[in-house]
Design a protein around this motif. Structure first.
Motif, PDB file in Angstrom:
ATOM      1  N   CYS A 225       0.847  -1.206   0.000  1.00  0.00           N
ATOM      2  CA  CYS A 225       0.000   0.000   0.000  1.00  0.00           C
ATOM      3  C   CYS A 225       0.879   1.252   0.000  1.00  0.00           C
ATOM      4  N   LEU A 226       2.031   1.165   0.666  1.00  0.00           N
ATOM      5  CA  LEU A 226       2.939   2.316   0.742  1.00  0.00           C
ATOM      6  C   LEU A 226       3.453   2.690  -0.648  1.00  0.00           C
ATOM      7  N   LEU A 227       3.702   1.679  -1.496  1.00  0.00           N
ATOM      8  CA  LEU A 227       4.224   1.954  -2.830  1.00  0.00           C
ATOM      9  C   LEU A 227       3.239   2.790  -3.646  1.00  0.00           C
ATOM     10  N   LYS A 228       1.955   2.479  -3.532  1.00  0.00           N
ATOM     11  CA  LYS A 228       0.922   3.231  -4.258  1.00  0.00           C
ATOM     12  C   LYS A 228       0.918   4.692  -3.793  1.00  0.00           C
ATOM     13  N   HIS A 229       0.951   4.898  -2.482  1.00  0.00           N
ATOM     14  CA  HIS A 229       0.994   6.255  -1.917  1.00  0.00           C
ATOM     15  C   HIS A 229       2.244   6.995  -2.388  1.00  0.00           C
ATOM     16  N   ARG A 230       3.372   6.290  -2.357  1.00  0.00           N
ATOM     17  CA  ARG A 230       4.643   6.884  -2.789  1.00  0.00           C
ATOM     18  C   ARG A 230       4.554   7.368  -4.233  1.00  0.00           C
ATOM     19  N   ALA A 231       4.078   6.494  -5.123  1.00  0.00           N
ATOM     20  CA  ALA A 231       4.048   6.825  -6.554  1.00  0.00           C
ATOM     21  C   ALA A 231       3.091   7.983  -6.850  1.00  0.00           C
ATOM     22  N   GLU A 232       1.948   7.975  -6.203  1.00  0.00           N
ATOM     23  CA  GLU A 232       0.915   8.965  -6.538  1.00  0.00           C
ATOM     24  C   GLU A 232       1.112  10.295  -5.827  1.00  0.00           C
ATOM     25  N   PHE A 254      19.411  18.546  -2.091  1.00  0.00           N
ATOM     26  CA  PHE A 254      19.726  17.348  -2.882  1.00  0.00           C
ATOM     27  C   PHE A 254      20.004  16.164  -1.962  1.00  0.00           C
ATOM     28  N   ALA A 255      20.816  16.385  -0.936  1.00  0.00           N
ATOM     29  CA  ALA A 255      21.224  15.315  -0.017  1.00  0.00           C
ATOM     30  C   ALA A 255      20.040  14.793   0.789  1.00  0.00           C
ATOM     31  N   GLU A 256      19.242  15.701   1.332  1.00  0.00           N
ATOM     32  CA  GLU A 256      18.099  15.286   2.162  1.00  0.00           C
ATOM     33  C   GLU A 256      17.084  14.481   1.347  1.00  0.00           C
ATOM     34  N   LEU A 257      16.762  14.974   0.155  1.00  0.00           N
ATOM     35  CA  LEU A 257      15.809  14.262  -0.700  1.00  0.00           C
ATOM     36  C   LEU A 257      16.349  12.889  -1.107  1.00  0.00           C
ATOM     37  N   THR A 258      17.649  12.834  -1.403  1.00  0.00           N
ATOM     38  CA  THR A 258      18.271  11.573  -1.812  1.00  0.00           C
ATOM     39  C   THR A 258      18.145  10.523  -0.710  1.00  0.00           C
ATOM     40  N   MET A 259      18.455  10.906   0.523  1.00  0.00           N
ATOM     41  CA  MET A 259      18.392   9.950   1.634  1.00  0.00           C
ATOM     42  C   MET A 259      16.954   9.559   1.957  1.00  0.00           C
ATOM     43  N   LYS A 260      16.063  10.540   1.972  1.00  0.00           N
ATOM     44  CA  LYS A 260      14.656  10.230   2.270  1.00  0.00           C
ATOM     45  C   LYS A 260      14.067   9.294   1.223  1.00  0.00           C
ATOM     46  N   ASP A 261      14.437   9.515  -0.041  1.00  0.00           N
ATOM     47  CA  ASP A 261      13.858   8.670  -1.081  1.00  0.00           C
ATOM     48  C   ASP A 261      14.431   7.258  -1.038  1.00  0.00           C
ATOM     49  N   SER A 262      15.715   7.144  -0.733  1.00  0.00           N
ATOM     50  CA  SER A 262      16.308   5.818  -0.562  1.00  0.00           C
ATOM     51  C   SER A 262      15.617   5.079   0.582  1.00  0.00           C
ATOM     52  N   ASN A 263      15.437   5.779   1.703  1.00  0.00           N
ATOM     53  CA  ASN A 263      14.797   5.154   2.864  1.00  0.00           C
ATOM     54  C   ASN A 263      13.366   4.719   2.549  1.00  0.00           C
ATOM     55  N   GLN A 264      12.647   5.569   1.793  1.00  0.00           N
ATOM     56  CA  GLN A 264      11.266   5.199   1.480  1.00  0.00           C
ATOM     57  C   GLN A 264      11.204   4.021   0.508  1.00  0.00           C
ATOM     58  N   PHE A 265      12.129   3.989  -0.422  1.00  0.00           N
ATOM     59  CA  PHE A 265      12.196   2.835  -1.338  1.00  0.00           C
ATOM     60  C   PHE A 265      12.371   1.549  -0.539  1.00  0.00           C
ATOM     61  N   HIS A 266      13.311   1.548   0.414  1.00  0.00           N
ATOM     62  CA  HIS A 266      13.534   0.334   1.205  1.00  0.00           C
ATOM     63  C   HIS A 266      12.390   0.071   2.186  1.00  0.00           C
ATOM     64  N   ALA A 267      11.676   1.121   2.580  1.00  0.00           N
ATOM     65  CA  ALA A 267      10.465   0.925   3.389  1.00  0.00           C
ATOM     66  C   ALA A 267       9.387   0.223   2.564  1.00  0.00           C
ATOM     67  N   THR A 268       9.276   0.553   1.283  1.00  0.00           N
ATOM     68  CA  THR A 268       8.298  -0.150   0.439  1.00  0.00           C
ATOM     69  C   THR A 268       8.705  -1.612   0.249  1.00  0.00           C
ATOM     70  N   LEU A 270      10.127  -3.371   2.595  1.00  0.00           N
ATOM     71  CA  LEU A 270       9.681  -3.990   3.852  1.00  0.00           C
ATOM     72  C   LEU A 270       8.161  -4.126   3.885  1.00  0.00           C
ATOM     73  N   ASP A 271       7.465  -3.189   3.225  1.00  0.00           N
ATOM     74  CA  ASP A 271       5.998  -3.204   3.186  1.00  0.00           C
ATOM     75  C   ASP A 271       5.478  -4.221   2.168  1.00  0.00           C
ATOM     76  N   THR A 272       6.366  -4.730   1.345  1.00  0.00           N
ATOM     77  CA  THR A 272       6.010  -5.779   0.388  1.00  0.00           C
ATOM     78  C   THR A 272       5.760  -7.076   1.167  1.00  0.00           C
ATOM     79  N   TYR A 273       4.863  -7.916   0.656  1.00  0.00           N
ATOM     80  CA  TYR A 273       4.539  -9.156   1.369  1.00  0.00           C
ATOM     81  C   TYR A 273       4.736 -10.356   0.455  1.00  0.00           C
ATOM     82  N   PRO A 274       5.641 -11.306   0.804  1.00  0.00           N
ATOM     83  CA  PRO A 274       6.573 -11.246   1.937  1.00  0.00           C
ATOM     84  C   PRO A 274       7.602 -10.128   1.747  1.00  0.00           C
ATOM     85  N   PRO A 275       8.178  -9.626   2.856  1.00  0.00           N
ATOM     86  CA  PRO A 275       9.086  -8.477   2.756  1.00  0.00           C
ATOM     87  C   PRO A 275      10.385  -8.810   2.036  1.00  0.00           C
ATOM     88  N   ILE A 276      10.973  -7.775   1.439  1.00  0.00           N
ATOM     89  CA  ILE A 276      12.244  -7.921   0.724  1.00  0.00           C
ATOM     90  C   ILE A 276      13.312  -7.154   1.495  1.00  0.00           C
TER      91      ILE A 276
END
Length: 401
Positions: A225-232, A254-268, A270-276
């Protein structure tokens, strides 16, 4: 015309770069055409340090299309390889039927032999498929006399390959058309735009990743569900801010956005089922180290990003690189001393203060980082002019197999 001139294969060798996304691509709305659910933005890394080299030879004497990757013959019938070959040949035929005298009348029907090598670990989260397919498409286009927009063809090999068709800072516009014609890459700024920006690739593991990107993102699209929210909701705003930060050379944003986006990608993931799980203990230690380092100086000096693998890519300004590399040496004591730990562009030596070591305060992790590749933004694909650099011999077979 002598017979041997007629039979001489048409051979072209090109190189193409790796790109590392700072706004991530994860998830497709069309699996076959490789159309993404969100736009993305990347930095093309310099080919002096990281590149794919590909030779394509075309001859009427070849019985079938063949491909060798890193010294081993692979299955040419892979659907993504076939997509790229089919599209390039279609465009070559079209140019010929449109009356373009620059296209060989029969050349498009000749079979090809393809040989490709990477100078970096394949499938270890270092964007090898992006460089590989960008190089394949760029080289095929040269062999078949195809010009114009090629990023949409590279996209059909590997999504992020479309971004490796350009140097510097590149956005992949997601597009909205069902046929994918508007899902293409576009240069935001050339590689010369931000000369102070440097890149460090921290190779923690050169092993193949447990879950490939293709299957991983498909499962994420189906279950997260997080991936859908992220994309939209999240990515469209981040893309605007990131493009602005690149234009302005605003490293803090640039740095803050880069780190936040990396973290959110890896959060998605983890939000995948089963998690990756793509990150490992070394990855998490690098994340902690970067945040503590920035906190010590009360400013954004370093940014990390991780693709689908455990290797960190660090963005940093030139003036801070010597000290930060020394920080990495201190907290990830290398197995080998001297130059082998640091490859690529040279970095000056620096002395760390006790205050800085205490501020970071992490337990050293010996051999956590195998080596560091020091690089910077670089140009897009290039033709190699020297014939002795061809990977295939005049018989159409790899030279060193």
């Amino acid at each position: 015309m002598p017979e041997d001139d007629v039979e001489k294969p048409n051979m072209v060798t090109c190189t193409a770069p790796v790109n590392i996304a700072v706004i991530k691509y994860w998830g497709k709305r069309n699996e076959e055409l490789i159309l993404p659910i969100n736009s993305s933005l990347s930095v093309t890394l310099h080919q002096d340090q990281l590149k794919t080299t590909t030779t394509v030879s075309s001859s009427r004497s070849f019985q079938e299309d063949r491909i060798w990757l890193n010294g081993k013959e692979e299955d040419i019938s892979h659907p993504r390889l076939q997509s790229c070959l089919r599209e390039i040949r279609r465009l070559a035929r079209k140019r010929r039927s449109d009356g373009d005298a620059g296209v060989d009348a029969t050349g498009w029907s000749h079979k090809v032999h393809i040989c490709s090598v990477n100078n970096f670990p394949t499938a270890a989260g270092l964007a090898s498929s992006a460089a590989g397919f960008a190089c394949l498409v760029y080289t095929l286009a040269r062999v078949f006399g195809v010009e114009g927009e090629l990023s949409g063809i590279a996209r059909q090999g590997s999504g992020s390959a479309c971004r490796s068709m350009f140097g510097g800072f590149v956005q992949w516009i997601m597009g909205h058309q069902d046929d994918g014609k508007d899902s293409v890459a576009q240069q935001v700024e050339p590689e010369t735009h931000w000369p102070e920006l440097r890149v460090l690739v921290l190779v923690a593991s050169a092993e193949r990743k447990p879950v490939g990107s293709t299957s991983g993102m498909q499962t994420s699209v189906e279950t997260s569900c997080l991936l859908k929210h992220r994309a939209e909701t999240v990515v469209p705003i981040r893309m605007e801010k990131m493009i602005e930060s690149v234009h302005k050379k605003d490293f803090a944003t640039f740095a803050e956005l880069t780190m936040k986006d990396s973290n959110q990608f890896h959060a998605t993931c983890l939000d995948t089922y089963p998690p990756i799980f793509y990150l490992n203990n070394v990855s998490r230690q690098v994340i902690s180290l970067v945040h503590r380092y920035n906190e010590h100086y009360k400013e954004m000096r370093v940014a990390y990003t991780f693709d689908a693998g455990p290797n960190a890519v660090i963005y940093i300004l030139q003036k801070h690189i010597a000290e930060f590399v020394q920080v990495l040496r201190h907290f990830f004591p290398p197995e080998t001393n001297g130059g082998q730990f640091l490859k690529g562009l040279p970095v000056n030596h620096a002395v760390l203060s006790d205050e800085l070591k205490q501020a970071v305060g992490l337990e050293p992790m010996p051999k956590g980082i195998r080596y560091i590749i020091s690089t910077k933004a670089g140009p897009g694909p290039r033709v190699v002019e020297e014939p002795n650099q061809h990977l295939l011999g005049s018989d159409g077979l790899p030279k060193n197999i």
